[in-house]
Design an enzyme around this catalytic site. Structure first.
Site, PDB file in Angstrom:
ATOM      1  N   TYR A   1       6.460   1.324 -13.834  1.00 38.62           N
ATOM      2  CA  TYR A   1       5.326   1.282 -12.896  1.00 38.62           C
ATOM      3  C   TYR A   1       4.811  -0.156 -12.746  1.00 38.62           C
ATOM      4  CZ  TYR A   1       0.470   2.013 -11.344  1.00 38.62           C
ATOM      5  OH  TYR A   1      -0.733   1.956 -10.687  1.00 38.62           O
TER       6      TYR A   1
HETATM    7  P1  NAP Z   1      -3.571   9.714  -6.368  1.00 35.68           P
HETATM    8  O1  NAP Z   1      -4.907  10.341  -6.500  1.00 35.68           O
HETATM    9  O2  NAP Z   1      -2.407  10.329  -7.059  1.00 35.68           O
HETATM   10  O3  NAP Z   1      -3.210   9.561  -4.825  1.00 35.68           O
HETATM   11  C1  NAP Z   1      -1.959   9.013  -4.476  1.00 35.68           C
HETATM   12  C2  NAP Z   1      -1.873   8.962  -2.973  1.00 35.68           C
HETATM   13  O4  NAP Z   1      -0.572   8.451  -2.638  1.00 35.68           O
HETATM   14  C3  NAP Z   1      -2.015  10.336  -2.356  1.00 35.68           C
HETATM   15  O5  NAP Z   1      -2.756  10.221  -1.172  1.00 35.68           O
HETATM   16  C4  NAP Z   1      -0.578  10.716  -2.060  1.00 35.68           C
HETATM   17  O6  NAP Z   1      -0.517  11.504  -0.893  1.00 35.68           O
HETATM   18  C5  NAP Z   1       0.075   9.366  -1.776  1.00 35.68           C
HETATM   19  N1  NAP Z   1       1.504   9.406  -2.039  1.00 35.68           N
HETATM   20  C6  NAP Z   1       2.144   9.501  -3.236  1.00 35.68           C
HETATM   21  N2  NAP Z   1       3.472   9.567  -3.047  1.00 35.68           N
HETATM   22  C7  NAP Z   1       3.677   9.511  -1.712  1.00 35.68           C
HETATM   23  C8  NAP Z   1       4.825   9.540  -0.884  1.00 35.68           C
HETATM   24  N3  NAP Z   1       6.061   9.676  -1.389  1.00 35.68           N
HETATM   25  N4  NAP Z   1       4.671   9.453   0.443  1.00 35.68           N
HETATM   26  C9  NAP Z   1       3.433   9.340   0.983  1.00 35.68           C
HETATM   27  N5  NAP Z   1       2.308   9.312   0.266  1.00 35.68           N
HETATM   28  C10 NAP Z   1       2.422   9.402  -1.061  1.00 35.68           C
HETATM   29  O7  NAP Z   1      -3.589   8.198  -6.832  1.00 35.68           O
HETATM   30  P2  NAP Z   1      -4.742   7.121  -7.045  1.00 35.68           P
HETATM   31  O8  NAP Z   1      -5.113   7.153  -8.463  1.00 35.68           O
HETATM   32  O9  NAP Z   1      -5.768   7.220  -6.005  1.00 35.68           O
HETATM   33  O10 NAP Z   1      -3.880   5.778  -6.831  1.00 35.68           O
HETATM   34  C11 NAP Z   1      -3.793   5.138  -5.577  1.00 35.68           C
HETATM   35  C12 NAP Z   1      -3.127   3.782  -5.758  1.00 35.68           C
HETATM   36  O11 NAP Z   1      -3.871   3.037  -6.713  1.00 35.68           O
HETATM   37  C13 NAP Z   1      -1.700   3.861  -6.288  1.00 35.68           C
HETATM   38  O12 NAP Z   1      -0.916   2.891  -5.639  1.00 35.68           O
HETATM   39  C14 NAP Z   1      -1.855   3.547  -7.763  1.00 35.68           C
HETATM   40  O13 NAP Z   1      -0.696   2.973  -8.304  1.00 35.68           O
HETATM   41  C15 NAP Z   1      -3.000   2.561  -7.730  1.00 35.68           C
HETATM   42  N6  NAP Z   1      -3.756   2.479  -8.979  1.00 35.68           N
HETATM   43  C16 NAP Z   1      -4.398   3.567  -9.487  1.00 35.68           C
HETATM   44  C17 NAP Z   1      -5.088   3.451 -10.691  1.00 35.68           C
HETATM   45  C18 NAP Z   1      -5.818   4.619 -11.301  1.00 35.68           C
HETATM   46  O14 NAP Z   1      -6.197   4.535 -12.497  1.00 35.68           O
HETATM   47  N7  NAP Z   1      -6.067   5.699 -10.572  1.00 35.68           N
HETATM   48  C19 NAP Z   1      -5.127   2.229 -11.362  1.00 35.68           C
HETATM   49  C20 NAP Z   1      -4.453   1.145 -10.826  1.00 35.68           C
HETATM   50  C21 NAP Z   1      -3.784   1.277  -9.637  1.00 35.68           C
HETATM   51  P3  NAP Z   1      -0.115  13.068  -0.884  1.00 35.68           P
HETATM   52  O15 NAP Z   1      -0.466  13.632  -2.223  1.00 35.68           O
HETATM   53  O16 NAP Z   1      -0.866  13.632   0.267  1.00 35.68           O
HETATM   54  O17 NAP Z   1       1.328  13.018  -0.622  1.00 35.68           O
END
Ligand code: NAP
Length: 248
Positions: free
Chosen positions: A156
Site C-alpha cells: 500500500y
Molecule cells: P473507503 O471508505 O474505503 O472508501 C474508498 C472509496 O474508494 C470508495 O468510495 C470506493 O467506492 C472507492 N473505490 C475503491 N476501489 C475502487 C475501484 N476499484 N473503483 C472505483 N472506486 C473504488 O476509504 P477511505 O478511508 O475514505 O480512503 C480514501 C482514500 O484515502 C484512499 O485513497 C486511501 O488510501 C486514503 N487514505 C485513507 C486513510 C484512512 O485512514 N482512512 C489514511 C490515509 C490515506 P465504492 O465502494 O463505491 O466502489
C-alpha cells in the site's frame, strides 16, 4: 461573496464513502458542480441526494477504476455530465494490509491498478485539457505510510509513494500551463474503509502528536484548500494531514 469554486466542475473519485464523500460535500459547499464516482450506485445516489438537499450540484457516475480504459471512460462520462472538468481529486483507493510474504500477484496488481494506474490515466485524460484552458487543480490522496515504513503496509505504501512522485512530476509538467497538482497525506482516519481495523486504528493514531484518528471532514478541508484558489501559489506539495505523525 462568490463561492470559491462556483462555475467549476470537480470530479471526485471514491466519492461514495469516507474521505471522498466528505470531499464531495466540501467542494459542493464551495460552489462546485461535483461529479462523484465509485462502484456502489446506492451510496452514490445518497451522496448526490445529500448535496442537492443542501442546495449544491452533484451527479454520480459509476466506475470500477482498474485500468486505463476505465479511467478514460470515467473522464468522458464526467465531461458529459458536468462539462469541462476543472478540479480532479484522485481519492479512490484500496488499502489491504498484510505481510509481504502473503501478498499474491493479483493483490499487488490490484493495488497498483486502482491507486496508481487509474489516477495516472485520469490525469493523462484531463490535465492536458486543463492546460489548454490555462487553469485547473488536481489533488491526489496519498497516506502517511508513503513516507514511513510500517510493517504490513509495504504494498500500500509503495503504491502511494508512486502517487506522491507523480504529484511532483505532474506539477512540473502542467504547472507552467496554470494547472496546480498537489497531494494530501492523511494519517489514520475513521471511515467505512478503516472500520474493520477496530482498535488498531486508534493504536496507529496514538503515535502522533494529535493522539487520535481524524474525521473524514478534517482531511476533506485540506483537500478543498488545495483544490481552490486559496492555495494559488502551492504547486507539487504533499501536505501531511496526519496529526503530526511524520513530523516527529
Ligand atoms: P473507503 O471508505 O474505503 O472508501 C474508498 C472509496 O474508494 C470508495 O468510495 C470506493 O467506492 C472507492 N473505490 C475503491 N476501489 C475502487 C475501484 N476499484 N473503483 C472505483 N472506486 C473504488 O476509504 P477511505 O478511508 O475514505 O480512503 C480514501 C482514500 O484515502 C484512499 O485513497 C486511501 O488510501 C486514503 N487514505 C485513507 C486513510 C484512512 O485512514 N482512512 C489514511 C490515509 C490515506 P465504492 O465502494 O463505491 O466502489
Amino acid at each position: 461573496m462568490t463561492a470559491q469554486l462556483s462555475g467549476t466542475t470537480a470530479l471526485v473519485t471514491g466519492g461514495t464513502s469516507g474521505i471522498g464523500r466528505a470531499t464531495a460535500v466540501a467542494l459542493a459547499g464551495l460552489g462546485a458542480h461535483v461529479v462523484l464516482s465509485g462502484r456502489d450506485a446506492t451510496r452514490g445516489a445518497e451522496v448526490v441526494e445529500r448535496i442537492r438537499a443542501a442546495g449544491g450540484k452533484a451527479d454520480f457516475v459509476a466506475a470500477d477504476l482498474t485500468d486505463a480504459a476505465s479511467a478514460r471512460a470515467l473522464a468522458a462520462r464526467a465531461r458529459e455530465v458536468g462539462g469541462q472538468v476543472d478540479v480532479l481529486v484522485n481519492n479512490a483507493g484500496v488499502f489491504p494490509f498484510g505481510p509481504t510474504g502473503s501478498a499474491t500477484e493479483e493483490e499487488f496488481d490490484g493495488v497498483f491498478a486502482t491507486n496508481v494506474k487509474a489516477a495516472f490515466f485520469l490525469v493523462a485524460e484531463l490535465a492536458p485539457e486543463m492546460a489548454e484552458r490555462g487553469h485547473g487543480s488536481i489533488v491526489n490522496v496519498s497516506t502517511m505510510v508513503a513516507k514511513i515504513g510500517l510493517a504490513g503496509m509495504a504494498l500500500y505504501g509503495a503504491s502511494k509513494a508512486s502517487l506522491e512522485l507523480l504529484t511532483k512530476a505532474w506539477a512540473a509538467e502542467f504547472g507552467p500551463s496554470g494547472v496546480r497538482v498537489n497531494a494530501v497525506s492523511p494519517g489514520p482516519t475513521r471511515t467505512e474503509g478503516t472500520a474493520a481495523m477496530g482498535d488498531a486504528l486508534d493504536q496507529l493514531a496514538s503515535a502522533a502528536p494529535a493522539g487520535r484518528a481524524a474525521s473524514p471532514e478534517e482531511i476533506a478541508s485540506a483537500i478543498a484548500f488545495l483544490a481552490a484558489e486559496g492555495s494559488s501559489f502551492v504547486h507539487g506539495a504533499v501536505l501531511p494531514v496526519d496529526g503530526g505523525r511524520v513530523a516527529v
